[in-house]
Design a protein around this motif. Structure first.
Motif, PDB file in Angstrom:
ATOM      1  N   GLY A   1       0.896  -1.246   0.049  1.00  0.00           N
ATOM      2  CA  GLY A   1       0.022  -0.110  -0.069  1.00  0.00           C
ATOM      3  C   GLY A   1       0.832   1.319  -0.081  1.00  0.00           C
ATOM      4  N   PHE A   2       0.651   1.856  -1.123  1.00  0.00           N
ATOM      5  CA  PHE A   2       1.627   3.130  -1.187  1.00  0.00           C
ATOM      6  C   PHE A   2       1.182   4.307  -0.354  1.00  0.00           C
ATOM      7  CE2 PHE A   2       1.847   7.490  -2.905  1.00  0.00           C
ATOM      8  CZ  PHE A   2       3.310   7.741  -2.997  1.00  0.00           C
ATOM      9  N   ASP A   3      -0.338   4.534  -0.075  1.00  0.00           N
ATOM     10  CA  ASP A   3      -0.698   5.605   0.854  1.00  0.00           C
ATOM     11  C   ASP A   3      -0.203   5.320   2.201  1.00  0.00           C
ATOM     12  OD1 ASP A   3      -1.994   6.635  -1.186  1.00  0.00           O
ATOM     13  OD2 ASP A   3      -3.959   5.717  -0.867  1.00  0.00           O
ATOM     14  N   ALA A   4      -0.205   4.150   2.749  1.00  0.00           N
ATOM     15  CA  ALA A   4       0.246   3.918   4.365  1.00  0.00           C
ATOM     16  C   ALA A   4       1.640   4.136   4.298  1.00  0.00           C
ATOM     17  CB  ALA A   4      -0.325   2.429   4.618  1.00  0.00           C
ATOM     18  N   ALA A   5       2.563   3.586   3.344  1.00  0.00           N
ATOM     19  CA  ALA A   5       4.136   3.636   3.772  1.00  0.00           C
ATOM     20  C   ALA A   5       4.384   5.037   3.183  1.00  0.00           C
ATOM     21  CB  ALA A   5       4.532   2.819   2.290  1.00  0.00           C
ATOM     22  N   PHE A   6       3.686   5.774   2.333  1.00  0.00           N
ATOM     23  CA  PHE A   6       4.247   7.213   2.126  1.00  0.00           C
ATOM     24  C   PHE A   6       3.900   7.970   3.283  1.00  0.00           C
ATOM     25  CE2 PHE A   6       3.632  11.119   0.014  1.00  0.00           C
ATOM     26  CZ  PHE A   6       5.028  11.734  -0.459  1.00  0.00           C
ATOM     27  N   ASN A   7       2.874   7.836   3.697  1.00  0.00           N
ATOM     28  CA  ASN A   7       2.257   8.981   4.905  1.00  0.00           C
ATOM     29  C   ASN A   7       3.145   8.591   6.132  1.00  0.00           C
ATOM     30  OD1 ASN A   7       0.287  10.838   3.639  1.00  0.00           O
ATOM     31  ND2 ASN A   7      -0.378   8.906   2.786  1.00  0.00           N
ATOM     32  N   LEU A   8       3.329   7.356   6.552  1.00  0.00           N
ATOM     33  CA  LEU A   8       4.119   7.195   7.634  1.00  0.00           C
ATOM     34  C   LEU A   8       5.703   6.995   7.708  1.00  0.00           C
ATOM     35  CD1 LEU A   8       1.842   3.961   8.885  1.00  0.00           C
ATOM     36  CD2 LEU A   8       1.692   6.114   9.803  1.00  0.00           C
ATOM     37  N   MET A   9       5.978   7.357   6.409  1.00  0.00           N
ATOM     38  CA  MET A   9       7.537   7.463   6.110  1.00  0.00           C
ATOM     39  C   MET A   9       8.023   8.804   6.473  1.00  0.00           C
ATOM     40  SD  MET A   9       9.505   6.941   2.489  1.00  0.00           S
ATOM     41  CE  MET A   9       8.841   5.349   2.165  1.00  0.00           C
ATOM     42  N   ASN A  10       9.286   8.731   7.072  1.00  0.00           N
ATOM     43  CA  ASN A  10       9.889  10.184   7.137  1.00  0.00           C
ATOM     44  C   ASN A  10      11.380   9.787   6.648  1.00  0.00           C
ATOM     45  OD1 ASN A  10      11.336   9.655   9.682  1.00  0.00           O
ATOM     46  ND2 ASN A  10       9.432   9.341  10.573  1.00  0.00           N
ATOM     47  N   PRO A  11      12.483  10.627   6.591  1.00  0.00           N
ATOM     48  CA  PRO A  11      13.812  10.394   6.284  1.00  0.00           C
ATOM     49  C   PRO A  11      14.738   9.573   7.264  1.00  0.00           C
ATOM     50  CG  PRO A  11      13.342  12.609   5.688  1.00  0.00           C
ATOM     51  CD  PRO A  11      12.073  12.097   6.461  1.00  0.00           C
ATOM     52  N   LEU A  12      14.142   9.482   8.422  1.00  0.00           N
ATOM     53  CA  LEU A  12      14.792   8.948   9.480  1.00  0.00           C
ATOM     54  C   LEU A  12      14.529   7.332   9.669  1.00  0.00           C
ATOM     55  CD1 LEU A  12      14.307  11.556  12.415  1.00  0.00           C
ATOM     56  CD2 LEU A  12      16.364  11.331  11.271  1.00  0.00           C
ATOM     57  N   VAL A  13      13.405   7.002   9.131  1.00  0.00           N
ATOM     58  CA  VAL A  13      13.263   5.516   9.066  1.00  0.00           C
ATOM     59  C   VAL A  13      12.933   5.011   7.775  1.00  0.00           C
ATOM     60  CG1 VAL A  13      11.816   5.752  10.998  1.00  0.00           C
ATOM     61  CG2 VAL A  13      10.686   6.088   8.863  1.00  0.00           C
ATOM     62  N   MET A  14      13.903   5.649   6.588  1.00  0.00           N
ATOM     63  CA  MET A  14      13.852   5.271   5.386  1.00  0.00           C
ATOM     64  C   MET A  14      14.261   3.788   5.361  1.00  0.00           C
ATOM     65  SD  MET A  14      12.621   6.938   2.830  1.00  0.00           S
ATOM     66  CE  MET A  14      13.690   6.605   1.531  1.00  0.00           C
ATOM     67  N   SER A  15      15.413   3.420   5.936  1.00  0.00           N
ATOM     68  CA  SER A  15      15.910   2.012   5.836  1.00  0.00           C
ATOM     69  C   SER A  15      15.005   0.850   5.926  1.00  0.00           C
ATOM     70  CB  SER A  15      17.122   2.042   6.784  1.00  0.00           C
ATOM     71  OG  SER A  15      16.647   1.804   8.341  1.00  0.00           O
ATOM     72  N   THR A  16      14.130   1.233   6.888  1.00  0.00           N
ATOM     73  CA  THR A  16      12.887   0.153   6.800  1.00  0.00           C
ATOM     74  C   THR A  16      11.462   0.511   6.496  1.00  0.00           C
ATOM     75  OG1 THR A  16      12.445   0.910   9.278  1.00  0.00           O
ATOM     76  CG2 THR A  16      14.045  -0.836   9.028  1.00  0.00           C
ATOM     77  N   ALA A  17      11.313   1.934   6.103  1.00  0.00           N
ATOM     78  CA  ALA A  17      10.256   2.326   5.509  1.00  0.00           C
ATOM     79  C   ALA A  17       9.833   1.948   4.021  1.00  0.00           C
ATOM     80  CB  ALA A  17       9.800   3.819   6.069  1.00  0.00           C
ATOM     81  N   ASP A  18      10.912   2.358   3.272  1.00  0.00           N
ATOM     82  CA  ASP A  18      11.083   2.352   1.920  1.00  0.00           C
ATOM     83  C   ASP A  18      10.656   0.813   1.243  1.00  0.00           C
ATOM     84  OD1 ASP A  18      11.137   3.562  -0.589  1.00  0.00           O
ATOM     85  OD2 ASP A  18      13.134   2.956  -0.861  1.00  0.00           O
ATOM     86  N   VAL A  19       9.353   0.959   0.714  1.00  0.00           N
ATOM     87  CA  VAL A  19       8.747  -0.268   0.008  1.00  0.00           C
ATOM     88  C   VAL A  19       9.008  -0.253  -1.684  1.00  0.00           C
ATOM     89  CG1 VAL A  19       7.530  -1.153   1.831  1.00  0.00           C
ATOM     90  CG2 VAL A  19       6.579   0.382   0.204  1.00  0.00           C
ATOM     91  N   VAL A  20       8.578  -1.209  -2.032  1.00  0.00           N
ATOM     92  CA  VAL A  20       8.504  -1.026  -3.762  1.00  0.00           C
ATOM     93  C   VAL A  20       7.441  -0.109  -4.233  1.00  0.00           C
ATOM     94  CG1 VAL A  20       7.951  -2.379  -5.637  1.00  0.00           C
ATOM     95  CG2 VAL A  20       9.202  -3.557  -3.960  1.00  0.00           C
ATOM     96  N   ASP A  21       6.693   0.038  -3.797  1.00  0.00           N
ATOM     97  CA  ASP A  21       5.597   1.292  -4.100  1.00  0.00           C
ATOM     98  C   ASP A  21       6.253   2.549  -4.056  1.00  0.00           C
ATOM     99  OD1 ASP A  21       3.225  -0.430  -4.920  1.00  0.00           O
ATOM    100  OD2 ASP A  21       2.979  -0.800  -2.616  1.00  0.00           O
ATOM    101  N   THR A  22       6.795   2.662  -2.843  1.00  0.00           N
ATOM    102  CA  THR A  22       7.499   4.277  -2.678  1.00  0.00           C
ATOM    103  C   THR A  22       8.915   4.410  -3.600  1.00  0.00           C
ATOM    104  OG1 THR A  22       8.439   3.324  -0.682  1.00  0.00           O
ATOM    105  CG2 THR A  22       6.578   4.805  -0.485  1.00  0.00           C
ATOM    106  N   TYR A  23       9.338   3.246  -3.767  1.00  0.00           N
ATOM    107  CA  TYR A  23      10.559   3.195  -4.841  1.00  0.00           C
ATOM    108  C   TYR A  23      10.033   3.537  -6.023  1.00  0.00           C
ATOM    109  CZ  TYR A  23      14.847   1.269  -7.117  1.00  0.00           C
ATOM    110  OH  TYR A  23      15.891   1.345  -7.945  1.00  0.00           O
ATOM    111  N   VAL A  24       9.136   2.980  -6.485  1.00  0.00           N
ATOM    112  CA  VAL A  24       8.577   3.017  -7.774  1.00  0.00           C
ATOM    113  C   VAL A  24       8.258   4.886  -8.086  1.00  0.00           C
ATOM    114  CG1 VAL A  24       6.695   2.758  -9.562  1.00  0.00           C
ATOM    115  CG2 VAL A  24       7.781   1.049  -8.359  1.00  0.00           C
ATOM    116  N   TYR A  25       7.637   5.216  -7.170  1.00  0.00           N
ATOM    117  CA  TYR A  25       7.228   6.619  -7.112  1.00  0.00           C
ATOM    118  C   TYR A  25       8.375   7.526  -7.063  1.00  0.00           C
ATOM    119  CZ  TYR A  25       6.020  11.043  -4.727  1.00  0.00           C
ATOM    120  OH  TYR A  25       5.752  12.600  -4.680  1.00  0.00           O
TER     121      TYR A  25
END
Length: 297
Positions: A230-254
């Motif tokens: 889910g892009f919406d959930a991952a993108f909105n809960l993400m921030n630069p400090l947690v990118m190592s575990t928060a970046d998923v394929v959907d956000t990578y594609v975006y």
């Protein structure tokens, strides 16, 4: 055959808008898959761009950022299947066991409501509640413990993602199971009571087998989305400090496709993601047929 179609022409007419929308918005855009195998330039169009074969696929498979995103996606996906998938089933069983109709309605309304809120609102509430001066840390400090930087800790991101996803969708997901429970013949429960069966045996031998087809169907659909958390959930809960575990394929594609303008590359990644989902869907069908004795095809 033609006479049968003509006799149901009004019903088929009602299907026409939905079928047209499906073709226009789902099937026709699939022609865009072509750019995954091209060095696509918008000014050249589909047929004027250079064909480069599987070069983009080799590139992203060698990209450490993609491998990290895939690892995070699979980790969150499997945890969601393990914890988020059974949650609506358990909620439906608990709601069904309540005898007070008014309490049932109130509980259903409360658990349904988060589904209708956008992830922007949900993420804002989560950030505020889990802030260092938020309500959760206030409770932690009340018990004499040190506050926790929840949204700055990469190791806590998966836990937060799963818990928030469950709280948002558990009520909506329980609708299917409550409908399946309501379709079970009440005479089965009456007969079981006469035979001396208690609530537990009724649950194990009547309720669960009665909703097994619904469980199997939702299992198949959820298994197919392991690589689409889910892009919406991952993108909105993400921030630069947690990118190592928060970046998923959907956000990578975006990030690669929209922000960096690498349209062909991001299309190749998305195509690979869709193929994996397609394979997992059929794996789910095999598992459902073997363990639930249920198949949708």
């Amino acid at each position: 055959m033609l006479s049968r179609i003509w006799s149901q022409r009004m019903l088929l007419l009602f299907l026409l808008p939905g079928a047209a929308a499906l073709i226009v918005f789902n099937y026709i855009p699939m022609a865009g898959i072509l750019i995954a195998f091209q060095d696509y330039k918008p000014q050249n169009g589909f047929f004027g761009s250079v064909f480069i074969g599987f070069q983009h696929f080799r590139t992203f498979l060698d990209d450490p950022a993609f491998r990290s995103a895939l690892q995070n996606t699979l980790g969150i996906g499997f945890l969601s299947l393990l914890f988020a998938f059974p949650a609506p089933i358990l909620l439906a069983l608990m709601i069904d066991s309540v005898r007070s109709k008014s309490f049932k309605r109130i509980t259903q309304t409360i658990t349904y409501m988060p589904h209708f809120l956008s992830w922007v609102i949900i993420a804002g509430l989560v950030y505020r509640m889990l802030a260092e001066d938020g309500v959760v840390n206030a409770l932690i400090e009340f018990f004499g413990l040190s506050p926790i930087s929840f949204m700055r800790s990469p190791e806590l991101y998966w836990l937060i993602f799963i818990v928030v996803s469950i709280l948002k969708e558990v009520g909506w997901g329980s609708i299917i199971y409550l409908a399946a429970i309501s379709s079970i013949d009440p005479e089965l429960y009456n007969a079981a009571s006469i035979d001396g069966a208690g609530p537990w045996k009724k649950l194990v031998y009547i309720t669960l087998p009665g909703i097994a087809p619904a469980i199997a169907l939702m299992f198949v659909l959820n298994l197919g989305t392991i690589v689409n958390v889910g892009f919406d959930a991952a993108f909105n809960l993400m921030n630069p400090l947690v990118m190592s575990t928060a970046d998923v394929v959907d956000t990578y594609v975006y990030r690669t496709g929209i922000l960096l303008g690498r349209f062909s590359y991001s299309t190749a990644v998305g195509l690979c993601q869709s193929v994996i989902s397609f394979i997992l869907f059929f794996v789910g069908l095999k598992v459902a047929k073997k363990y639930f004795n249920y198949s949708i095809i």
